[in-house]
Each structure stands twice: as C-alpha cells, then as structure tokens.
Design an enzyme around this catalytic site. Structure first.
Site, PDB file in Angstrom:
ATOM      1  N   SER A   1       0.835  -1.194   0.000  1.00 56.78           N
ATOM      2  CA  SER A   1       0.000   0.000   0.000  1.00 56.78           C
ATOM      3  C   SER A   1       0.874   1.250   0.000  1.00 56.78           C
ATOM      4  CB  SER A   1      -0.966  -0.050   1.190  1.00 56.78           C
ATOM      5  OG  SER A   1      -2.009   0.876   1.037  1.00 56.78           O
TER       6      SER A   1
ATOM      7  N   HIS B   1      -7.109  -5.985  -1.579  1.00 56.19           N
ATOM      8  CA  HIS B   1      -5.897  -5.350  -1.043  1.00 56.19           C
ATOM      9  C   HIS B   1      -5.178  -6.353  -0.140  1.00 56.19           C
ATOM     10  CE1 HIS B   1      -3.662  -1.673  -0.662  1.00 56.19           C
ATOM     11  NE2 HIS B   1      -3.754  -1.639   0.648  1.00 56.19           N
TER      12      HIS B   1
ATOM     13  N   ASP C   1      -8.792  -4.849  -6.128  1.00 60.79           N
ATOM     14  CA  ASP C   1      -8.361  -3.999  -5.023  1.00 60.79           C
ATOM     15  C   ASP C   1      -9.172  -2.701  -5.047  1.00 60.79           C
ATOM     16  OD1 ASP C   1      -6.995  -2.474  -3.114  1.00 60.79           O
ATOM     17  OD2 ASP C   1      -5.056  -3.331  -3.664  1.00 60.79           O
TER      18      ASP C   1
END
Length: 595
Positions: A187, A320, A289
């Site tokens: 991320s 994710h 995602d």
C-alpha cells in the site's frame, strides 16, 4: 574446502569489495543456491538510528530526522545488505492482516518488528530496517515518504548523517552495511518503494511493492473528476500533527480541487519517471483492489517493460492483499531467492524464470512470460436496445445523476430500467475469453448543466464462484491456526494466522471501473465549463484488469454519472442529466486469442 563453503566465501568476498574489510568475516552460507539461516535471531543487534533527511518540513528550525529501527545479526562482521520497509503505519494501524505495530522495551530499544521479514531474513545474514515516515511514530518532520526512505539509503551508503537519539548530537555510522538495499512494503509502503526507485537513488538494488501507488493523481482524481483529498495528518504523531498543519495545507492547495493534472501531480507521477529506475522490481497487485485501483499497476508495468527494467510480478483476483496471505510458502521462497539474487548477488536464475505468476480463478495459478499478454483490441458499440455490437449504432440514451447511488448499485438488476444508469450487454461469449490489460471508453455526450461527471463500469454477468471482494471483504480470511516463518522471541514470534480463500457465489462481477469529468475532454491539465446541450467527445481509461469471461457469460458496459462509491459525499454533485450519442460511444477491450 567444499564447494558450498567456497561459494559462500566468494559471496562474502564480493560484498567486501565495496567497502573496507572489518576483521576476518564469516561468510554467508549458501545451500542449494539460497542463503541459509545460520545466525542467531535472539542475539541479533536491535537499535535505532535517527537519520537526517536534509529537510525542515515541520519548520522547527531543526533538520528533520526519521527513525530507522534496525535488527541485524550480531555474529556477522562482513558488511551486509538491508531489507527496508518505509511506512507511516507502524504505530497507529500496524502492518499485515493482524495489524502488528512496532514495539519497544522501556528504554526505547525496538523489540517487535512487524511482519516476517526480520524473523526470516536476519538469520540468513540480512539486516532489516523499518523506517517511520517523517512525522509518524518516532520521526520528526512531515510526510515526505520518498525523502524519508532515500535519507536512510544515503546513510547506509555513507552519504547522510544519523544520530543515537531524536535530537541529540551523538552520531552513529552504518559501518556494518554493504550499501545494497531492497525496499518492500504494501500500500503506502509500496508506493514509497516505487517513488524511491523512480528517483534513481544509488544503492537501491530492488523494490518489492505490494499494491503500491505509481501515480497519486489517480488516487484523488479520475480523468478530471476530483474524488476528494486525504492528506497525512491521520498518521502524524502528536508533535507533527500541530507543526505540519502549514505543510499539509500547502500540499492541499497545490493539489487543487478542480481535477486538473498540474505540476504537483506531475511530481508524484512515477510512471513518467521509469527511465530513472535502476532497481529491479518484484511487484504484486490484486485486480479487485478497492484501496489501490489496478490502474496503478497496468500503465506503470508497461512503462517498466519499455524501459527494460528486470521485473517480476504476482497478480491475483483478491483485493488489497499481500501475496504472503495467498500462497505463503511459494511467495516466501520466491522472495528469498529474489533478495538473494539482487542483494547478495547469488546467480540463482530467478530473473530468467517466467516473469508473471497469475491467479485466474481462486487458488489456481499459472506462470506466464509477460503481462499484459499478447492481445488484440476489440471495440464494441452500445445500442439503444441495450446491446454491445461490432458496429456503431444510432440513437441516444440519457442518465440522470443520483449521487446517492454508486457503481455497486448500478450493476444490480441489469434488465430493469433505472434513471441513474444504463446497461449495454454483449451476447453470451461462446468460449472462455480472457480480457487483460487496460480498457478504454470513448463517450460522446451532452449535459444539461455546465459540468458533468461520468462513471463507466465493465461487468461480467453470469454465475461463478469467486473470491469475496465485496467491501470490506478482501478475498481471504484468517484461520485460528498459526504457522511460523523464521526464528522468533517472546516479543516477536514470527508466527502468523494462517489464511484461506474467502469464496462467494455471484452472478455479477465488476471487473473494471473508470470515472471522468466531461469538462476535461480536451486535456487533463485544464477543465472547462460545458455548454448545456452541446456534445463533447472524451476517451478515458478504465482500471487495468485480467479477467476470464467464462463461456455463456455476458460482458457489459454500464454508464452513469457521479459514483457514490468513489466521491466524497461532501462534494457538491453537478446534478446533471447526461445524454450519450451512441454512434460516438464505444468500449475498447484487450482480448487475448487464448485463455
């Protein structure tokens, strides 16, 4: 002297050629082409260095220092490489699906390092360095993630200063470091690794970005349509939260709220900077995602292809998610060989193996040589009857914006009329059809207001068992059992909850999305008011995808206005009725000849 011992000695000697010898060095131990866990994790050195960034972003009159928490083998006297994770999350959110924070002894010595990197790699002769982004956890300064990471790379290479305490004068040297660094993280941490590589910094040998951002413009805007602003204050420590208010206000001002691509966003466009990349890349991305849109992967990966960067990727149908939670054993083995190759210089051939490992259906993976695969662009035109055909069709359809409804609602009940969206479906496909790459939509539309937002969704209609990625699900779920990945202590066990696929059955699967502001039809650099009733043509990208449409399923394009799933509800909606000229509206999708 045996062959394996000789190989290990050669590796140690190669490491020492980059720096003066520090006594008689024990070697890294290689067996079957990989580094072996021969060093004590329990006795490893744990320390913190506060590294100067050369900036004073918090304007306190002092050079900002970022905290680098270090764990490294105590036995090794040779200079060793570093695996580094630069993150704003170590205190307030934690890392991994168990949200592990950093932990410390009462005297401030780091004791718990999130994730498995330290447990697995320190016994193999690596150092692991976890860096707090400026203004977060124990760092001073404000949020400049790339500068935070690059400062530590510079220190590890003797080009920056570090200190024993946050504000004290006692210097500390990285005389144990070889200067070779691999940056890893998910991320925001992955975005930082991508940005560091795009800076071309010397010493960064490889990056492993997991669901990382490659262009921040697309995080906050969709082709001229402004989603809303989310800066860094939520991760700041108490001191930085106050001092960094002017810094954050300036960032928000430079970013703007008009959806324009500008100099601020150009500075954060790492796709355009792939020519500077000197590090190899091992990336991972989920095509469902919702946190980091797959558009962050597709154009960046193709730019890396064009630049000839050594690269590898794991691609999957979850959201994710870290590949550590998809195929744990194989991912750890692959990551191990990747770091051995690029940080230790072990010629293990990992870079010559198929570059792509991809999941097409839950837990069914294949190896492929390239992504996107060789494909042809197929153009489909919507019709007033609700179909998608091979040729342009006359007519118009209209949608009336409803900012309370989003794409997840638009795709429901496709056969029922709805004023806020229109559905165009292709005929059922005769054989499994793979769509892989970055689709585009061209619209010719007019608005009854001076502005209009557009939303476009690519949908697969047909029954299937898939990973459950309907928000907030991620496509995996934790079990109650644990498995251990490396050595551990009571403070840092190296043991993690096992995971399995979280499956669901559905007859509606969103596979790509895109948004636009019709006023940016000429350029993303400058929007313009629309003349009500005048037709404008605009082409924009949808999110990158890799999806197999099973035989009998229908691929559909859904068009709407403001997508409530994406836009900040505090933003005023244009409230427009948008009319699409179907003869000037089309979908272009990359289709592979074979699945």
């Amino acid at each position: 002297m045996g062959l394996k011992t000789l190989t290990a000695t050669v590796v140690a000697a190669l490491l020492l050629t980059a720096a003066p010898a520090i006594a008689s060095p024990p070697a890294f131990v290689l067996r079957d082409g990989v580094s072996e866990p021969v060093f004590s994790y329990e006795k490893a050195i744990r320390e913190t260095a506060w590294v100067e960034t050369g900036q004073d972003l918090d304007r306190d009159g002092l050079t900002d220092r970022v905290a680098a928490d270090i764990i490294r083998p105590s036995e090794l006297l040779a200079r060793i490489p570093v695996i580094m994770d630069v993150s704003p999350y170590f205190e307030k959110i934690g890392r991994g699906n168990e949200r592990q924070p950093k932990t410390y002894l009462p005297d401030g010595t780091p004791s718990g390092f999130p994730l498995f990197y330290d447990n697995y790699f320190v016994p193999r002769g690596y150092a692991v360095v976890l860096v707090d982004v400026g203004g977060t956890n124990r760092s001073s300064g404000c949020f400049d993630d790339v500068a935070s990471g690059n400062a530590v790379v510079n220190w590890l290479n003797g080009r920056a200063s570090a200190f024993r305490t946050p504000f004290g004068p006692e210097r500390v040297r990285a005389d144990w470091a070889s200067g070779s660094v691999g940056a890893i993280g998910k991320s925001q941490d992955g975005a930082t690794a991508i940005g560091m590589a795009a800076s071309g910094i010397d010493g960064l040998k490889t990056i492993v970005p997991i669901a990382g951002v490659s262009s921040y413009y697309e995080v906050h805007n969709g082709n001229g349509a402004y989603f809303g602003w989310a800066g860094g204050p939520g991760f700041y420590n108490e001191r930085a939260a106050k001092l960094c208010e002017p810094f954050e206000e300036d960032n928000a001002r430079r970013a703007g709220t008009d959806g324009n691509f500008n100099e601020y966003w150009r500075g954060l466009d790492y796709v355009a900077k792939t020519g500077k990349v000197r590090a190899s890349v091992f990336a991972s991305m989920g095509f469902h995602d919702l946190n980091v849109n797959p558009i962050q992967f597709g154009p960046w990966w193709e730019a890396l292809n064009s630049a000839g960067v050594p690269r590898k990727a794991w691609l999957h149908q979850a959201a994710h998610v870290d590949p550590f939670d998809l195929d744990r054993s194989l991912f750890v083995r692959t990551l191990h060989r990747w770091f051995d190759r690029w940080l230790l210089g072990v010629r293990n051939g990992v870079e010559t193996e198929p570059a792509i490992r991809i999941e097409h259906t839950p837990d069914r993976w294949t190896d492929e040589r390239r992504w996107p695969p060789v494909s042809r662009s197929r153009t489909l035109w919507p019709s007033a009857a609700g179909g998608l055909g091979k040729h342009p069709s006359p007519g118009t359809v209209s949608v009336t914006e409803d900012p309370a409804r989003g794409a997840s609602r638009w795709v429901e009940n496709p056969a029922e009329p709805s004023p806020d969206r229109v559905v165009f479906a292709d005929e059922p496909v005769r054989a499994d059809t793979r769509v892989a790459g970055t689709p585009t939509v061209t619209v010719t539309a007019r608005s009854d207001k001076p502005s209009a937002r557009l939303g476009a969704v690519l949908v697969d209609y047909g029954p299937a068992t898939v990973r459950n990625t309907r928000f907030p699900a991620l496509g995996t779920k934790n079990l109650t059992s644990r498995s251990c990945w490396g050595a551990g202590t009571a403070a840092d066990t190296g043991c993690f909850l096992d995971t399995v696929a979280d499956l669901t059955t559905t007859d509606t699967r969103i596979v790509a999305t895109g948004w636009a502001d019709l006023g940016h039809h000429r350029s993303l650099w400058r929007g313009e008011p629309l003349e009500p009733g005048k037709a404008y043509t605009m082409t924009f990208r949808l999110s990158s995808l890799d999806h197999v449409v099973p035989a009998g399923h229908r691929l559909a394009l859904v068009l709407g206005g403001t997508d409530a799933d994406m836009f900040d509800p505090a933003l005023p909606a244009p409230g427009a009725q948008v009319t699409f000229d179907l003869a000037g509206t089309s979908l272009s999708v990359p289709v592979t000849p074979r699945v």
